[in-house]
Design a protein around this motif. Structure first.
Motif, PDB file in Angstrom:
ATOM      1  N   TRP A   1       0.821  -1.344  -0.024  1.00  0.00           N
ATOM      2  CA  TRP A   1       0.021   0.076   0.095  1.00  0.00           C
ATOM      3  C   TRP A   1       0.724   1.264  -0.021  1.00  0.00           C
ATOM      4  O   TRP A   1       0.232   2.292  -0.429  1.00  0.00           O
ATOM      5  N   GLY A   2       2.075   1.287   0.362  1.00  0.00           N
ATOM      6  CA  GLY A   2       2.956   2.416   0.629  1.00  0.00           C
ATOM      7  C   GLY A   2       3.390   2.762  -0.627  1.00  0.00           C
ATOM      8  O   GLY A   2       3.745   2.143  -1.590  1.00  0.00           O
ATOM      9  N   PRO A   3       4.064   4.170  -0.673  1.00  0.00           N
ATOM     10  CA  PRO A   3       4.942   4.610  -1.960  1.00  0.00           C
ATOM     11  C   PRO A   3       6.241   4.016  -1.806  1.00  0.00           C
ATOM     12  O   PRO A   3       6.729   3.536  -0.669  1.00  0.00           O
ATOM     13  N   PRO A   4       6.896   3.946  -3.042  1.00  0.00           N
ATOM     14  CA  PRO A   4       8.138   3.483  -2.931  1.00  0.00           C
ATOM     15  C   PRO A   4       9.217   4.007  -2.150  1.00  0.00           C
ATOM     16  O   PRO A   4       9.128   5.422  -1.888  1.00  0.00           O
TER      17      PRO A   4
ATOM     18  N   SER B   1      12.027  14.387 -13.004  1.00  0.00           N
ATOM     19  CA  SER B   1      12.522  13.041 -12.638  1.00  0.00           C
ATOM     20  C   SER B   1      12.388  12.768 -11.222  1.00  0.00           C
ATOM     21  O   SER B   1      12.347  11.646 -10.650  1.00  0.00           O
ATOM     22  N   VAL B   2      12.392  13.758 -10.210  1.00  0.00           N
ATOM     23  CA  VAL B   2      12.227  13.652  -8.762  1.00  0.00           C
ATOM     24  C   VAL B   2      10.915  14.478  -8.235  1.00  0.00           C
ATOM     25  O   VAL B   2      10.865  14.706  -7.199  1.00  0.00           O
ATOM     26  N   ARG B   3      10.033  14.401  -9.338  1.00  0.00           N
ATOM     27  CA  ARG B   3       8.650  15.210  -8.715  1.00  0.00           C
ATOM     28  C   ARG B   3       8.057  14.367  -7.513  1.00  0.00           C
ATOM     29  O   ARG B   3       7.624  15.184  -6.695  1.00  0.00           O
ATOM     30  N   HIS B   4       8.136  13.139  -7.420  1.00  0.00           N
ATOM     31  CA  HIS B   4       7.446  12.421  -6.310  1.00  0.00           C
ATOM     32  C   HIS B   4       8.321  12.691  -5.131  1.00  0.00           C
ATOM     33  O   HIS B   4       7.511  12.660  -3.886  1.00  0.00           O
ATOM     34  N   LEU B   5       9.750  13.187  -5.035  1.00  0.00           N
ATOM     35  CA  LEU B   5      10.151  13.361  -3.831  1.00  0.00           C
ATOM     36  C   LEU B   5       9.786  15.009  -3.478  1.00  0.00           C
ATOM     37  O   LEU B   5       9.782  15.040  -2.254  1.00  0.00           O
ATOM     38  N   LEU B   6       9.510  15.754  -4.428  1.00  0.00           N
ATOM     39  CA  LEU B   6       9.006  17.071  -4.024  1.00  0.00           C
ATOM     40  C   LEU B   6       7.573  17.022  -3.404  1.00  0.00           C
ATOM     41  O   LEU B   6       7.277  18.044  -2.591  1.00  0.00           O
ATOM     42  N   THR B   7       6.922  16.134  -3.810  1.00  0.00           N
ATOM     43  CA  THR B   7       5.347  16.149  -3.280  1.00  0.00           C
ATOM     44  C   THR B   7       5.167  15.269  -2.138  1.00  0.00           C
ATOM     45  O   THR B   7       4.105  14.890  -1.462  1.00  0.00           O
ATOM     46  N   GLY B   8       6.251  14.565  -1.642  1.00  0.00           N
ATOM     47  CA  GLY B   8       6.166  13.722  -0.491  1.00  0.00           C
ATOM     48  C   GLY B   8       5.655  12.387  -0.558  1.00  0.00           C
ATOM     49  O   GLY B   8       5.292  11.561   0.123  1.00  0.00           O
ATOM     50  N   ARG B   9       5.715  11.863  -2.071  1.00  0.00           N
ATOM     51  CA  ARG B   9       5.158  10.500  -2.440  1.00  0.00           C
ATOM     52  C   ARG B   9       6.225   9.473  -2.558  1.00  0.00           C
ATOM     53  O   ARG B   9       6.518   8.853  -3.367  1.00  0.00           O
TER      54      ARG B   9
END
Length: 350
Positions: free
Chosen positions: A91-94, A177-185
């Motif tokens: 269930w969790g993000p990578p 390429s690192v958008r998920h890190l900026l959004t906390g995902r």
């Protein structure tokens, strides 16, 4: 040393366990242990020594040529699903990986000056309009009316706003390429968090000096506005308040221009170690930002309804504007309570 060994295992985890890679892993472990011992001998604490080792040996691709395993690394990366980040669960993000963290840090570092330029331009945008209107007309410093000054100042303001927005939009391309890190995902990783702490420590000196300078500028930025306001109230003096506001904006923008380019390492640490899902979070965990977002999705539409109902039914347009500052302060309090509660729960969990 357990952290270093775990870190080393994580570095080689995406690659096949071939004899050559196993040999290179043993060589790298010896190098890391020697570097750790040297750091301890130099008077560093355990955490500082571990952080330095992680920083110095954190990118396997950079070390691959020296270890003689670059062909193996390239071949493994070309294979499907080799470099896919491992999951935190069903269930969790990578889980964030060190190469991803380093890519984020590099993007922030290389665009730090761009960020300072863009934000400074946006803050400075209204300064030409204030300066021109404050020195024209009754002020008598420019041979034009205030309306003429506005016709010149407004386009200049719009140009500065457009330039600032364009700069920030172009900067955002570096983070695709690192958008998920900026959004906390993502799910936090202890090794990456340790690396981020070390990164911040290494660059804290320039940041602290820049922050001290910026704070000084922000403090004295009130002087032009207050001084011109007092001067304008004195008999026989003209109104220079707009000119004072322009000078205040210049000082605020200058402080941001000095500080923001030095804040990239601290910003990287905040994104990697304070955002995202904690590694030990229980199933169903939600971040404070997620909770605040849910509240905001209902809070602000309700605020709009209250404002419109009050304004239309009571014809209170002259007073109903007070809804917005009150709502802003109240929402800030709600957000602070939610964030504090989340931090307290996380602390108890540890």
């Amino acid at each position: 040393m357990d952290t270093i060994i775990t870190f080393l295992d994580a570095m080689f985890a995406p690659y096949p366990d071939t004899p050559r890679l196993a040999e290179a892993k043993a060589e790298l472990r010896a190098m890391m242990e020697d570097a750790y011992a040297d750091a301890i001998s130099a008077g560093k604490t355990h955490n500082e020594a571990v952080g330095q080792v992680i920083t110095d040996f954190g990118n396997l691709e950079e070390l691959a040529p020296a270890l003689g395993i670059l062909p193996e690394i390239r071949e493994s990366q070309a294979a499907p699903n080799i470099t896919a980040p491992h999951s935190a669960g069903t269930w969790g993000p990578p889980v964030v990986t060190l190469p991803e963290a380093q890519a984020l840090a590099e993007a922030k570092r290389t665009t730090a000056r761009t960020l300072g330029n863009g934000v400074a331009l946006l803050v400075l945008a209204a300064a030409p309009l204030f300066a021109l209107t404050g020195t024209a007309g009754d002020a008598g410093l420019l041979p034009m009316t205030r309306d003429e000054a506005s016709l010149i100042g407004l386009p200049l303001t719009l140009v500065l706003v457009a330039a600032g927005v364009l700069i920030l939009v172009r900067r955002s391309r570096a983070f695709v390429s690192v958008r998920h890190l900026l959004t906390g995902r993502f799910t936090q990783d202890p090794i990456v968090s340790a690396w981020a702490v070390r990164l911040r420590m290494e660059h804290e000196g320039p940041r602290s000096r820049a922050l001290a300078t910026a704070v000084g500028l922000w403090i004295i930025s009130a002087i032009p506005l207050v001084s011109t306001g007092i001067l304008s109230e004195m008999p026989g003096h003209r109104n220079y308040s707009s000119l004072g506001a322009a000078l205040t904006l210049v000082l605020v923008a200058l402080g941001l221009w000095i500080f923001l380019p030095t804040n990239w390492a601290a910003s990287t640490h905040s994104a990697l170690a304070e955002e995202g899902r904690p590694a030990d979070a229980p199933e169903g965990w939600r971040s404070a930002d997620d909770v605040i977002g849910v509240i905001a999705s209902a809070y602000w539409p309700l605020t709009i309804i209250i404002y419109l109902v009050w304004s239309f039914t009571l014809d209170a347009w002259q007073t109903s504007w007070v809804v917005w500052p009150v709502a802003g302060v109240l929402f800030g309090g709600i957000a602070a309570v939610v964030s504090t509660t989340a931090q307290m729960r996380r602390s108890r969990g540890h």
